[in-house]
Design a protein around this motif. Sequence first.
Motif, mmCIF file in Angstrom:
data_model
loop_
_atom_site.group_PDB
_atom_site.id
_atom_site.type_symbol
_atom_site.label_atom_id
_atom_site.label_comp_id
_atom_site.label_asym_id
_atom_site.label_seq_id
_atom_site.Cartn_x
_atom_site.Cartn_y
_atom_site.Cartn_z
ATOM 1 N N VAL A 93 0.833 -1.203 0.000
ATOM 2 C CA VAL A 93 0.000 0.000 0.000
ATOM 3 C C VAL A 93 0.869 1.255 0.000
ATOM 4 C CG1 VAL A 93 -1.876 -1.196 1.199
ATOM 5 C CG2 VAL A 93 -0.238 0.153 2.541
ATOM 6 N N ASP A 94 0.294 2.345 -0.488
ATOM 7 C CA ASP A 94 0.986 3.634 -0.518
ATOM 8 C C ASP A 94 1.103 4.196 0.899
ATOM 9 O OD1 ASP A 94 0.908 3.329 -3.257
ATOM 10 O OD2 ASP A 94 -0.685 4.803 -3.597
ATOM 11 N N GLY A 95 2.285 4.673 1.250
ATOM 12 C CA GLY A 95 2.476 5.308 2.553
ATOM 13 C C GLY A 95 2.884 4.313 3.637
ATOM 14 N N THR A 96 3.314 4.853 4.770
ATOM 15 C CA THR A 96 3.681 4.022 5.931
ATOM 16 C C THR A 96 2.501 3.975 6.892
ATOM 17 O OG1 THR A 96 5.974 4.724 5.679
ATOM 18 C CG2 THR A 96 5.392 3.690 7.751
ATOM 19 N N HIS A 97 2.053 2.772 7.202
ATOM 20 C CA HIS A 97 0.866 2.597 8.049
ATOM 21 C C HIS A 97 1.126 1.517 9.100
ATOM 22 C CE1 HIS A 97 -1.528 4.972 5.196
ATOM 23 N NE2 HIS A 97 -0.813 4.355 4.278
ATOM 24 N N VAL A 98 0.830 1.842 10.339
ATOM 25 C CA VAL A 98 0.982 0.877 11.423
ATOM 26 C C VAL A 98 -0.392 0.305 11.751
ATOM 27 C CG1 VAL A 98 1.807 0.494 13.775
ATOM 28 C CG2 VAL A 98 2.948 2.196 12.315
ATOM 29 N N PHE A 99 -0.650 -0.882 11.225
ATOM 30 C CA PHE A 99 -1.904 -1.583 11.516
ATOM 31 C C PHE A 99 -1.560 -2.784 12.391
ATOM 32 C CE2 PHE A 99 -3.391 -0.172 7.044
ATOM 33 C CZ PHE A 99 -3.854 1.036 7.540
ATOM 34 N N ASP A 100 -2.071 -2.783 13.619
ATOM 35 C CA ASP A 100 -1.806 -3.878 14.545
ATOM 36 C C ASP A 100 -3.137 -4.568 14.835
ATOM 37 O OD1 ASP A 100 -0.767 -5.609 16.382
ATOM 38 O OD2 ASP A 100 -0.436 -4.118 17.945
ATOM 39 N N ASP A 101 -3.476 -5.539 13.984
ATOM 40 C CA ASP A 101 -4.777 -6.206 14.067
ATOM 41 C C ASP A 101 -5.918 -5.184 14.092
ATOM 42 O OD1 ASP A 101 -3.882 -8.829 13.910
ATOM 43 O OD2 ASP A 101 -3.499 -8.954 16.051
ATOM 44 N N LEU A 102 -5.939 -4.348 13.073
ATOM 45 C CA LEU A 102 -6.997 -3.349 12.903
ATOM 46 C C LEU A 102 -8.204 -4.005 12.237
ATOM 47 C CD1 LEU A 102 -8.039 -0.303 12.586
ATOM 48 C CD2 LEU A 102 -7.041 -0.444 10.293
ATOM 49 N N LEU A 103 -9.379 -3.852 12.832
ATOM 50 C CA LEU A 103 -10.613 -4.359 12.221
ATOM 51 C C LEU A 103 -11.330 -3.196 11.532
ATOM 52 C CD1 LEU A 103 -12.809 -6.529 11.700
ATOM 53 C CD2 LEU A 103 -13.825 -5.855 13.894
ATOM 54 N N VAL A 104 -11.535 -3.334 10.220
ATOM 55 C CA VAL A 104 -12.369 -2.377 9.485
ATOM 56 C C VAL A 104 -13.723 -3.052 9.267
ATOM 57 C CG1 VAL A 104 -12.663 -1.040 7.358
ATOM 58 C CG2 VAL A 104 -10.387 -1.297 8.372
#
Length: 238
Positions: A93-104
């Motif tokens: 994905v574009d950009g730096t993203h910190v997803f730590d078990d993110l629920l959408v």
Amino acid sequence: MKFPKFEDIILYEDSDLLVVNKPPFLSSLDEREGGEINLLRLAKQYTPDAQICHRLDKETSGLLIIAKTPEAYRHISMQFEHRKVNKIYHAIVDGTHVFDDLLVDLPILNVGKGNVVISRGEGKRAETWFKSLKYFKHYTLIEAKPVTGRMHQIRIHLATQKASITGDKMYGGKPAFLSHIKRGYRLTDEEEQPIMKRFALHARQLTFTLLSGEEKTIAADYPKDFAVLLKLLEKNDA
């Protein structure tokens, strides 16, 4: 497009079903009557009663289960319907993203002609878990675990997090160019081509139950274009 021989993309086979690593740019099913080559047509040449149990977007690479018999088709389809299949996708994905078990958890409405939107009023429930696997300066390698199976689910859910999949123009993703990540890269007079000519999404792993009752987990290697992009990011964008 030149695609590999069907036999060469089979990762698992028994008397009931096949699991293949679908190449990018190959449609799962017929898009138009008498149209271009697709996975179902290739599968039917290999085993006449073949039925595809779920779908991947044309540009998405990775794992697909193909039933050889009506019984196997029902068995696998019911697992998808009742959310018993564990699906893991990888995306850049574009950009730096910190997803730590993110629920959408955002409902998706299919508005036709291959388009979907987020609609809390009319959309069908859609849930995806996201986890960051590897960070680069301008990109992130993400693991996505869709609980439901809505059209374009991972793509639109990532876009809502301002983390559009690289190359996914429909949902705000931008193509990756070597000139953006490589220091001192000299452009020639010719127009620069993106590193990947599609969006960077790959169906990486499936866990499901065979007709025998045995639980099966199968993983699929990245196709060449995805692997090349990752390698270039590791070298130039770390």
